[in-house]
Design an enzyme around this catalytic site. Structure first.
Site, mmCIF file in Angstrom:
data_model
loop_
_atom_site.group_PDB
_atom_site.id
_atom_site.type_symbol
_atom_site.label_atom_id
_atom_site.label_comp_id
_atom_site.label_asym_id
_atom_site.label_seq_id
_atom_site.Cartn_x
_atom_site.Cartn_y
_atom_site.Cartn_z
ATOM 1 N N CYS A 110 0.844 -1.204 0.000
ATOM 2 C CA CYS A 110 0.000 0.000 0.000
ATOM 3 C C CYS A 110 0.877 1.251 0.000
ATOM 4 O O CYS A 110 1.544 1.555 0.986
ATOM 5 C CB CYS A 110 -0.907 -0.027 1.233
ATOM 6 S SG CYS A 110 -1.858 1.477 1.486
ATOM 7 N N CYS A 113 -0.002 3.800 2.652
ATOM 8 C CA CYS A 113 0.446 3.360 3.979
ATOM 9 C C CYS A 113 1.916 3.690 4.182
ATOM 10 O O CYS A 113 2.311 4.185 5.246
ATOM 11 C CB CYS A 113 0.263 1.853 4.146
ATOM 12 S SG CYS A 113 -1.424 1.277 3.945
#
Length: 190
Positions: A110, A113
């Site tokens: 991600c 993230c």
């Protein structure tokens, strides 16, 4: 070269001028560069930078000292959680100490993230030691833990207190907005 400092060439160069040309700030303090100090300077594209003179030019504000900022960390690394047992132990400890805990649910794949994590590590400094921050990679923990926490999107930041989830922020937008939402979530709970 222990006393040398590398800086960008955008700094003003020190040049040999008459002392009257050194009218203010940094140049005024460097007007007394001696031959021995030249040996402790570093040349960056023909710019002489003297560390001792740069240190002398640092100013303190009346209400703070430079020594106070030295001990304050810039960020606190989020402690990773790698098992369900560790997760349960952290929840139990926090419940016993009557503290809140922040869990940052993320994944290695991600991009949001990865970008958000250092910003949350800086945010953790503001709430240390009242609130502890942890990171959980959803690909490294059992799926039943991810389901138990109700994680559906990455990144998800949750606030847990008294053994249960109190609030959460799903971070699908810009990192600074997510950090503001997390800060507001923490402030609303306290």
């Amino acid at each position: 070269m222990a006393n040398a400092l590398r800086i960008s060439p955008s700094f003003h160069p020190l040049k040999w001028r008459k002392p009257s040309d050194f009218s203010s700030g940094f140049f005024r303090q460097c007007s007394h560069i001696s031959i021995s100090e030249i040996k402790t300077t570093y040349s960056v594209r023909n710019h002489l930078i003297c560390l001792d003179r740069i240190r002398a030019n640092i100013t303190k504000t009346p209400d703070s000292s430079l020594d106070d900022d030295i001990d304050t960390p810039v960020s606190i690394e989020l402690e990773p959680i790698v098992s369900e047992g560790q997760f349960d132990r952290i929840i139990a400890e926090a419940q016993q100490l009557e503290e809140a805990v922040i869990f940052v649910w993320m994944a290695g794949w991600c991009r949001k993230c990865i970008y958000l994590k250092p910003k949350l590590e800086k945010l953790a400094v503001d709430y240390y030691p009242r609130i502890r921050f942890y990171s959980i990679d959803v690909n490294r923990v059992p799926q039943r833990l991810v389901s138990r926490a109700g994680i559906t999107k990455m990144p998800t930041i949750q606030l847990w207190r008294d053994g249960k989830k109190e609030a959460e922020v799903i971070g699908g937008h810009k990192a600074w907005l997510v950090v503001n939402d997390v800060r507001q979530m923490i402030e609303n709970e306290f």
